[in-house]
Design a protein around this motif. Sequence first.
Motif, PDB file in Angstrom:
ATOM      1  N   THR A 170       0.786  -1.231   0.000  1.00  0.00           N
ATOM      2  CA  THR A 170       0.000   0.000   0.000  1.00  0.00           C
ATOM      3  C   THR A 170       0.822   1.287   0.000  1.00  0.00           C
ATOM      4  O   THR A 170       0.247   2.365  -0.132  1.00  0.00           O
ATOM      5  CB  THR A 170      -0.950   0.044   1.213  1.00  0.00           C
ATOM      6  OG1 THR A 170      -0.181   0.125   2.414  1.00  0.00           O
ATOM      7  CG2 THR A 170      -1.869  -1.163   1.235  1.00  0.00           C
ATOM      8  N   LEU A 171       2.139   1.199   0.150  1.00  0.00           N
ATOM      9  CA  LEU A 171       2.949   2.414   0.187  1.00  0.00           C
ATOM     10  C   LEU A 171       2.826   3.163  -1.140  1.00  0.00           C
ATOM     11  O   LEU A 171       3.093   2.606  -2.209  1.00  0.00           O
ATOM     12  CB  LEU A 171       4.416   2.083   0.446  1.00  0.00           C
ATOM     13  CG  LEU A 171       5.309   3.307   0.679  1.00  0.00           C
ATOM     14  CD1 LEU A 171       4.999   3.950   2.026  1.00  0.00           C
ATOM     15  CD2 LEU A 171       6.774   2.941   0.593  1.00  0.00           C
ATOM     16  N   PRO A 172       2.429   4.445  -1.102  1.00  0.00           N
ATOM     17  CA  PRO A 172       2.331   5.218  -2.335  1.00  0.00           C
ATOM     18  C   PRO A 172       3.716   5.426  -2.953  1.00  0.00           C
ATOM     19  O   PRO A 172       4.675   5.769  -2.256  1.00  0.00           O
ATOM     20  CB  PRO A 172       1.757   6.552  -1.886  1.00  0.00           C
ATOM     21  CG  PRO A 172       1.133   6.297  -0.553  1.00  0.00           C
ATOM     22  CD  PRO A 172       1.953   5.216   0.057  1.00  0.00           C
ATOM     23  N   ILE A 173       3.806   5.198  -4.277  1.00  0.00           N
ATOM     24  CA  ILE A 173       5.056   5.468  -4.983  1.00  0.00           C
ATOM     25  C   ILE A 173       4.901   6.592  -6.004  1.00  0.00           C
ATOM     26  O   ILE A 173       5.891   7.124  -6.489  1.00  0.00           O
ATOM     27  CB  ILE A 173       5.626   4.200  -5.659  1.00  0.00           C
ATOM     28  CG1 ILE A 173       4.679   3.658  -6.725  1.00  0.00           C
ATOM     29  CG2 ILE A 173       5.965   3.148  -4.609  1.00  0.00           C
ATOM     30  CD1 ILE A 173       5.297   2.582  -7.615  1.00  0.00           C
ATOM     31  N   ALA A 174       3.653   6.951  -6.325  1.00  0.00           N
ATOM     32  CA  ALA A 174       3.411   8.034  -7.278  1.00  0.00           C
ATOM     33  C   ALA A 174       1.949   8.462  -7.181  1.00  0.00           C
ATOM     34  O   ALA A 174       1.082   7.667  -6.803  1.00  0.00           O
ATOM     35  CB  ALA A 174       3.726   7.572  -8.707  1.00  0.00           C
ATOM     36  N   ALA A 175       1.702   9.722  -7.540  1.00  0.00           N
ATOM     37  CA  ALA A 175       0.327  10.247  -7.519  1.00  0.00           C
ATOM     38  C   ALA A 175       0.225  11.441  -8.445  1.00  0.00           C
ATOM     39  O   ALA A 175       1.234  12.097  -8.749  1.00  0.00           O
ATOM     40  CB  ALA A 175      -0.068  10.650  -6.097  1.00  0.00           C
ATOM     41  N   GLY A 176      -1.012  11.730  -8.861  1.00  0.00           N
ATOM     42  CA  GLY A 176      -1.267  12.889  -9.695  1.00  0.00           C
ATOM     43  C   GLY A 176      -2.732  13.278  -9.657  1.00  0.00           C
ATOM     44  O   GLY A 176      -3.611  12.422  -9.657  1.00  0.00           O
ATOM     45  N   GLU A 177      -2.982  14.578  -9.599  1.00  0.00           N
ATOM     46  CA  GLU A 177      -4.359  15.078  -9.611  1.00  0.00           C
ATOM     47  C   GLU A 177      -4.961  14.908 -11.005  1.00  0.00           C
ATOM     48  O   GLU A 177      -4.299  15.171 -12.006  1.00  0.00           O
ATOM     49  CB  GLU A 177      -4.403  16.544  -9.197  1.00  0.00           C
ATOM     50  CG  GLU A 177      -4.063  16.751  -7.737  1.00  0.00           C
ATOM     51  CD  GLU A 177      -4.157  18.207  -7.302  1.00  0.00           C
ATOM     52  OE1 GLU A 177      -4.860  19.014  -7.946  1.00  0.00           O
ATOM     53  OE2 GLU A 177      -3.507  18.533  -6.297  1.00  0.00           O
ATOM     54  N   ILE A 178      -6.200  14.489 -11.048  1.00  0.00           N
ATOM     55  CA  ILE A 178      -6.911  14.340 -12.316  1.00  0.00           C
ATOM     56  C   ILE A 178      -7.497  15.694 -12.712  1.00  0.00           C
ATOM     57  O   ILE A 178      -8.162  16.357 -11.902  1.00  0.00           O
ATOM     58  CB  ILE A 178      -8.036  13.286 -12.202  1.00  0.00           C
ATOM     59  CG1 ILE A 178      -7.460  11.943 -11.747  1.00  0.00           C
ATOM     60  CG2 ILE A 178      -8.772  13.157 -13.525  1.00  0.00           C
ATOM     61  CD1 ILE A 178      -8.527  10.894 -11.426  1.00  0.00           C
ATOM     62  N   LYS A 179      -7.238  16.078 -13.930  1.00  0.00           N
ATOM     63  CA  LYS A 179      -7.723  17.368 -14.455  1.00  0.00           C
ATOM     64  C   LYS A 179      -8.516  17.124 -15.736  1.00  0.00           C
ATOM     65  O   LYS A 179      -8.230  16.177 -16.474  1.00  0.00           O
ATOM     66  CB  LYS A 179      -6.552  18.291 -14.798  1.00  0.00           C
ATOM     67  CG  LYS A 179      -5.572  18.530 -13.671  1.00  0.00           C
ATOM     68  CD  LYS A 179      -6.128  19.495 -12.680  1.00  0.00           C
ATOM     69  CE  LYS A 179      -5.078  19.826 -11.620  1.00  0.00           C
ATOM     70  NZ  LYS A 179      -5.642  20.495 -10.502  1.00  0.00           N
ATOM     71  N   LEU A 180      -9.453  18.005 -16.001  1.00  0.00           N
ATOM     72  CA  LEU A 180     -10.174  17.959 -17.274  1.00  0.00           C
ATOM     73  C   LEU A 180      -9.186  18.296 -18.383  1.00  0.00           C
ATOM     74  O   LEU A 180      -8.447  19.281 -18.299  1.00  0.00           O
ATOM     75  CB  LEU A 180     -11.314  18.983 -17.257  1.00  0.00           C
ATOM     76  CG  LEU A 180     -12.265  18.991 -18.436  1.00  0.00           C
ATOM     77  CD1 LEU A 180     -12.988  17.659 -18.585  1.00  0.00           C
ATOM     78  CD2 LEU A 180     -13.289  20.109 -18.265  1.00  0.00           C
TER      79      LEU A 180
END
Length: 182
Positions: A170-180
């Motif tokens: 479960t450790l986060p390795i990457a993330a990004g906000e979703i945009k239109l």
Amino acid sequence: MVDYIAKIKPINADKIETQAHGIAIFSENGNSLHIHVEMFDTPANIEHWEHFHGFPDGKQAHVPTLMQEVNHDGFIDLPETEAVSGTTMVPFDDAPQEMNIPHDGYPVTDKYGHDKDVPLKDLQAKFKQAFGSDDLQLDKRVVYVHGVPADLKLPSSVAGNVMSYDAHTTLPIAAGEIKLAH
């Protein structure tokens, strides 16, 4: 057709010694939601849980920063993301419309990325059952990619056990906000 995009950037990169990054594209087209995820520099040969996280009340979710790393162990773990990103909502696994989060049906690292066409009405029905609304509000969500090798030494303070899965999963390795997408 309505398109959304998330530019996925590394989290915990200095601790896991990889700069996981990529892109997620979501296309709503009539009765289908097409999900395309491409990741690069992820830990190799392991399954990576991928989801979008968010707040059921529609509040804007954000990618965590070191400000969320509250126990000072150097890792932003799953519980520390909740204050800014909300809860795990929809998996990008073998059947996203079932919203079955903890299981072994997620992509394993490869060089091709993956695509999934999801029956939108089924996903919306399950989403409404779980969160009280059938509106996915993709532009208020954050994409997460999780997972490090089981032999990576993690401090005991790194939390995130979900059922029989430990913080390595479960450790986060990457993330990004979703945009239109424009």
